[in-house]
Design a protein around this motif. Structure first.
Motif, PDB file in Angstrom:
ATOM      1  N   PHE A  11      12.387  -2.151  -2.865  1.00 16.28           N
ATOM      2  CA  PHE A  11      11.990  -0.925  -3.505  1.00 16.28           C
ATOM      3  C   PHE A  11      10.758  -0.936  -4.597  1.00 16.28           C
ATOM      4  O   PHE A  11      10.921  -1.761  -5.520  1.00 16.28           O
ATOM      5  N   CYS A  12       9.768  -0.338  -4.099  1.00 16.01           N
ATOM      6  CA  CYS A  12       8.637  -0.087  -5.062  1.00 16.01           C
ATOM      7  C   CYS A  12       9.146   0.980  -5.981  1.00 16.01           C
ATOM      8  O   CYS A  12      10.005   1.843  -5.787  1.00 16.01           O
ATOM      9  N   GLU A  13       8.222   1.392  -6.881  1.00 16.61           N
ATOM     10  CA  GLU A  13       8.591   2.458  -7.753  1.00 16.61           C
ATOM     11  C   GLU A  13       8.802   3.756  -7.210  1.00 16.61           C
ATOM     12  O   GLU A  13       9.807   4.564  -7.698  1.00 16.61           O
ATOM     13  N   GLY A  14       7.842   3.889  -6.422  1.00 18.73           N
ATOM     14  CA  GLY A  14       8.037   5.405  -5.701  1.00 18.73           C
ATOM     15  C   GLY A  14       9.315   5.522  -5.164  1.00 18.73           C
ATOM     16  O   GLY A  14       9.708   6.835  -5.243  1.00 18.73           O
ATOM     17  N   VAL A  15       9.794   4.458  -4.448  1.00 20.12           N
ATOM     18  CA  VAL A  15      11.134   4.574  -3.665  1.00 20.12           C
ATOM     19  C   VAL A  15      12.075   4.792  -4.409  1.00 20.12           C
ATOM     20  O   VAL A  15      12.955   5.566  -4.169  1.00 20.12           O
ATOM     21  N   GLN A  16      12.128   4.079  -5.445  1.00 20.82           N
ATOM     22  CA  GLN A  16      13.183   3.824  -6.404  1.00 20.82           C
ATOM     23  C   GLN A  16      13.421   4.969  -7.106  1.00 20.82           C
ATOM     24  O   GLN A  16      14.574   5.586  -7.325  1.00 20.82           O
ATOM     25  N   THR A  82      10.204  13.960   0.414  1.00 20.84           N
ATOM     26  CA  THR A  82      10.417  12.577   0.188  1.00 20.84           C
ATOM     27  C   THR A  82       9.150  11.982  -0.628  1.00 20.84           C
ATOM     28  O   THR A  82       8.063  12.768  -0.833  1.00 20.84           O
ATOM     29  N   ALA A  83       9.117  10.532  -0.600  1.00 23.20           N
ATOM     30  CA  ALA A  83       8.025   9.997  -1.493  1.00 23.20           C
ATOM     31  C   ALA A  83       6.747  10.036  -0.512  1.00 23.20           C
ATOM     32  O   ALA A  83       5.476   9.737  -1.386  1.00 23.20           O
ATOM     33  N   HIS A  84       6.823  10.276   0.435  1.00 22.75           N
ATOM     34  CA  HIS A  84       5.541  10.392   1.309  1.00 22.75           C
ATOM     35  C   HIS A  84       4.768  11.652   0.910  1.00 22.75           C
ATOM     36  O   HIS A  84       3.626  11.662   1.340  1.00 22.75           O
ATOM     37  N   THR A 105       7.880  13.390  -4.143  1.00 23.32           N
ATOM     38  CA  THR A 105       6.598  12.743  -3.823  1.00 23.32           C
ATOM     39  C   THR A 105       6.114  11.520  -4.873  1.00 23.32           C
ATOM     40  O   THR A 105       6.213  12.013  -6.015  1.00 23.32           O
ATOM     41  N   CYS A 106       5.673  10.392  -4.326  1.00 20.68           N
ATOM     42  CA  CYS A 106       5.416   9.466  -5.112  1.00 20.68           C
ATOM     43  C   CYS A 106       3.967   9.801  -6.016  1.00 20.68           C
ATOM     44  O   CYS A 106       3.240  10.366  -5.642  1.00 20.68           O
ATOM     45  N   PRO A 107       4.021   9.673  -7.300  1.00 16.88           N
ATOM     46  CA  PRO A 107       2.910  10.258  -8.213  1.00 16.88           C
ATOM     47  C   PRO A 107       1.698   9.529  -7.436  1.00 16.88           C
ATOM     48  O   PRO A 107       0.344   9.929  -7.756  1.00 16.88           O
ATOM     49  N   ARG A 108       1.766   8.226  -7.004  1.00 16.93           N
ATOM     50  CA  ARG A 108       0.758   7.710  -6.394  1.00 16.93           C
ATOM     51  C   ARG A 108       0.068   8.306  -5.177  1.00 16.93           C
ATOM     52  O   ARG A 108      -1.183   8.419  -4.890  1.00 16.93           O
ATOM     53  N   VAL A 109       1.080   9.025  -4.464  1.00 12.44           N
ATOM     54  CA  VAL A 109       0.656   9.884  -3.306  1.00 12.44           C
ATOM     55  C   VAL A 109       0.015  11.235  -3.830  1.00 12.44           C
ATOM     56  O   VAL A 109      -0.942  11.525  -3.222  1.00 12.44           O
ATOM     57  N   ILE A 110       0.693  11.684  -4.905  1.00 13.63           N
ATOM     58  CA  ILE A 110       0.205  13.024  -5.339  1.00 13.63           C
ATOM     59  C   ILE A 110      -1.399  12.738  -5.803  1.00 13.63           C
ATOM     60  O   ILE A 110      -2.131  13.591  -5.468  1.00 13.63           O
ATOM     61  N   GLN A 173      -4.685   5.685   3.314  1.00 15.73           N
ATOM     62  CA  GLN A 173      -3.088   5.636   3.207  1.00 15.73           C
ATOM     63  C   GLN A 173      -2.644   4.638   2.120  1.00 15.73           C
ATOM     64  O   GLN A 173      -3.281   3.544   2.197  1.00 15.73           O
ATOM     65  N   THR A 174      -1.656   4.996   1.398  1.00 20.48           N
ATOM     66  CA  THR A 174      -1.383   4.179   0.154  1.00 20.48           C
ATOM     67  C   THR A 174      -0.726   2.582   0.599  1.00 20.48           C
ATOM     68  O   THR A 174      -1.014   1.755  -0.102  1.00 20.48           O
ATOM     69  N   THR A 175      -0.364   2.489   1.849  1.00 15.30           N
ATOM     70  CA  THR A 175       0.176   1.229   2.286  1.00 15.30           C
ATOM     71  C   THR A 175      -0.477   0.593   3.448  1.00 15.30           C
ATOM     72  O   THR A 175       0.063  -0.259   4.400  1.00 15.30           O
ATOM     73  N   GLN A 176      -1.841   1.150   3.582  1.00 15.17           N
ATOM     74  CA  GLN A 176      -2.608   0.497   4.696  1.00 15.17           C
ATOM     75  C   GLN A 176      -2.585  -1.024   4.447  1.00 15.17           C
ATOM     76  O   GLN A 176      -2.747  -1.578   3.469  1.00 15.17           O
ATOM     77  N   ILE A 201      -5.230   2.581  -2.005  1.00 18.50           N
ATOM     78  CA  ILE A 201      -3.935   1.720  -1.664  1.00 18.50           C
ATOM     79  C   ILE A 201      -3.417   1.456  -2.932  1.00 18.50           C
ATOM     80  O   ILE A 201      -3.889   1.250  -3.906  1.00 18.50           O
ATOM     81  N   CYS A 202      -2.065   1.692  -2.995  1.00 27.78           N
ATOM     82  CA  CYS A 202      -1.238   1.469  -4.042  1.00 27.78           C
ATOM     83  C   CYS A 202      -1.270   0.148  -4.789  1.00 27.78           C
ATOM     84  O   CYS A 202      -1.211  -0.686  -3.906  1.00 27.78           O
ATOM     85  N   LEU A 203      -0.885  -0.159  -5.863  1.00 26.49           N
ATOM     86  CA  LEU A 203      -0.791  -1.291  -6.549  1.00 26.49           C
ATOM     87  C   LEU A 203       0.668  -2.040  -5.916  1.00 26.49           C
ATOM     88  O   LEU A 203       0.469  -3.217  -5.576  1.00 26.49           O
ATOM     89  N   ALA A 204       1.493  -1.285  -5.412  1.00 24.90           N
ATOM     90  CA  ALA A 204       2.828  -1.845  -5.001  1.00 24.90           C
ATOM     91  C   ALA A 204       2.388  -2.630  -3.538  1.00 24.90           C
ATOM     92  O   ALA A 204       2.732  -3.985  -3.448  1.00 24.90           O
ATOM     93  N   THR A 205       1.678  -1.836  -2.725  1.00 26.90           N
ATOM     94  CA  THR A 205       0.939  -2.275  -1.512  1.00 26.90           C
ATOM     95  C   THR A 205       0.134  -3.557  -1.802  1.00 26.90           C
ATOM     96  O   THR A 205       0.222  -4.416  -1.128  1.00 26.90           O
ATOM     97  N   HIS A 206      -0.725  -3.479  -2.870  1.00 30.45           N
ATOM     98  CA  HIS A 206      -1.733  -4.536  -2.974  1.00 30.45           C
ATOM     99  C   HIS A 206      -1.064  -5.819  -3.490  1.00 30.45           C
ATOM    100  O   HIS A 206      -1.477  -6.870  -3.047  1.00 30.45           O
ATOM    101  N   GLY A 272       9.806  -5.170   2.545  1.00 32.90           N
ATOM    102  CA  GLY A 272       8.975  -3.924   2.426  1.00 32.90           C
ATOM    103  C   GLY A 272       9.447  -3.024   1.226  1.00 32.90           C
ATOM    104  O   GLY A 272      10.648  -3.186   0.725  1.00 32.90           O
ATOM    105  N   ALA A 273       8.430  -2.004   0.983  1.00 32.65           N
ATOM    106  CA  ALA A 273       8.800  -1.230  -0.202  1.00 32.65           C
ATOM    107  C   ALA A 273       9.989  -0.469  -0.030  1.00 32.65           C
ATOM    108  O   ALA A 273      10.481   0.270  -1.008  1.00 32.65           O
ATOM    109  N   SER A 274      10.455  -0.149   1.230  1.00 35.65           N
ATOM    110  CA  SER A 274      11.605   0.514   1.694  1.00 35.65           C
ATOM    111  C   SER A 274      12.952  -0.099   1.693  1.00 35.65           C
ATOM    112  O   SER A 274      13.984   0.515   2.372  1.00 35.65           O
TER     113      SER A 274
HETATM  114  S1  SF4 Z   1       4.397   2.450  -1.680  1.00 37.48           S
HETATM  115 FE1  SF4 Z   1       3.145   2.814  -3.224  1.00 37.48          FE
HETATM  116  S2  SF4 Z   1       2.519   5.057  -3.031  1.00 37.48           S
HETATM  117 FE2  SF4 Z   1       4.262   4.441  -1.495  1.00 37.48          FE
HETATM  118  S3  SF4 Z   1       5.986   5.177  -2.298  1.00 37.48           S
HETATM  119 FE3  SF4 Z   1       5.684   3.018  -3.006  1.00 37.48          FE
HETATM  120  S4  SF4 Z   1       4.628   3.096  -5.000  1.00 37.48           S
HETATM  121 FE4  SF4 Z   1       4.235   4.811  -4.037  1.00 37.48          FE
END
Ligand code: SF4
Length: 296
Positions: A11-16, A82-84, A105-110, A173-176, A201-206, A272-274
């Protein structure tokens, strides 16, 4: 066999955050019932099943959002975003139809949604690098006024035609796949040098994507744990596969096959983050058994 677990697996921060919000409302008697999640809280069937066991079901929007609200009026107490994320229309509709919203919604998506809105308000043409059918991308596009040009692959880049008289803003897209995003941005700049490129692209993806290539090069076998519906998990697998043909995509421990590890000394595991922690632990436990069997 040496097993290396990715620093970022799971889990990334947003999903958690989204998962914890849902757990919290499930035990809060003041939250209006019944509670439904708009789609899958995360793209992982095991997590969705676990949430259902808390009495929170999933509901899908079919067709126009306004028609959906007409249909669920008086049948739904609370809806979870959802976080998306979603487009802006949902906030007004929920108010009008007196349905409570829990916005996960994940703050990074917002942040990307806000950028899309700001650029659209300033009359920029919006280019979105991402999967046009993906929920997050659809939401961002709607915040940007619903007129974004989508770049999903090289073919889209080739046929891209923008009005050179209007300013251009490029978001992703944050997860591209960061390699594709960088390539696409360079191609866009060649054609439209004035385009404003925003790294979304979000930090978790990077972190995950940057880690997977060296892991794939330095280990004989790579296991990526994720759900086939999870785009960030699939992307990790694609990147791993580029460097290591012994890369395997699994959803759960039971899918591990003994023969993948025959004669191998090193395996790296990522997720993956999920992907929830409990699935990662099961995979590691099964790998440890395989290791024992191999050594016997
Ligand atoms: S992958 Fe990044 S943008 Fe998407 S939910 Fe996780 S932290 Fe948020």
């Amino acid at each position: 066999m040496k097993i290396t677990l990715s620093k970022y697996a799971g889990f990334c921060e947003g999903v958690q955050r989204a998962y914890e919000m849902v757990e919290k409302i499930a035990s809060d008697p003041t939250v209006k019932r019944p509670i439904f999640v708009l789609g899958s809280l995360v793209h992982n069937i095991e997590v969705v099943t676990k949430i259902e066991s808390l009495g929170i079901k999933k509901i899908e929007v079919e067709g126009e959002l306004v028609e959906f609200f007409k249909k669920i009026k008086n049948k739904v107490g609370t809806l979870v975003i959802t976080a998306h994320g979603m487009g802006p229309e949902i906030y007004t509709l929920a108010k009008n139809y007196e349905i409570a919203l829990v916005d996960a919604t994940c703050p990074r998506v917002i942040k990307v949604q806000r950028l899309a809105k700001n650029f659209s308000d300033k009359n920029f043409q919006l280019v979105l690098i991402g999967e046009k059918e993906h929920k997050e991308v659809v939401g961002i596009s709607q915040w940007g006024g619903g007129k974004a040009v989508f770049i999903e692959n090289k073919a889209d880049l080739k046929k891209m035609h923008l009005n050179p008289k209007l300013p251009i803003a490029v978001l992703s897209q944050t997860t591209q796949d960061q390699e594709f995003v960088q390539f696409a941005e360079q191609e866009i700049l060649k054609k439209y040098p004035e385009a404003q490129i925003l790294d979304s692209i979000c930090l978790a993806t990077h972190e995950r994507q940057s880690e997977i290539s060296p892991l794939a090069k330095n280990n004989e076998v790579i296991i990526v744990i994720g759900d086939p519906a999870s785009s960030n998990s699939k992307r990790l697998f694609e990147i791993a596969k580029r460097s290591n043909k012994n890369s395997y995509f699994i959803q759960k421990a039971q899918q591990l096959e003994q023969e993948w590890f025959s004669g191998k000394k090193t395996v790296a595991v990522t997720a993956g983050a999920s992907t929830p922690e409990w699935i990662i632990k099961e995979v590691i436990a099964k790998l440890n058994c395989i290791k024992t069997i191999s050594l016997a």
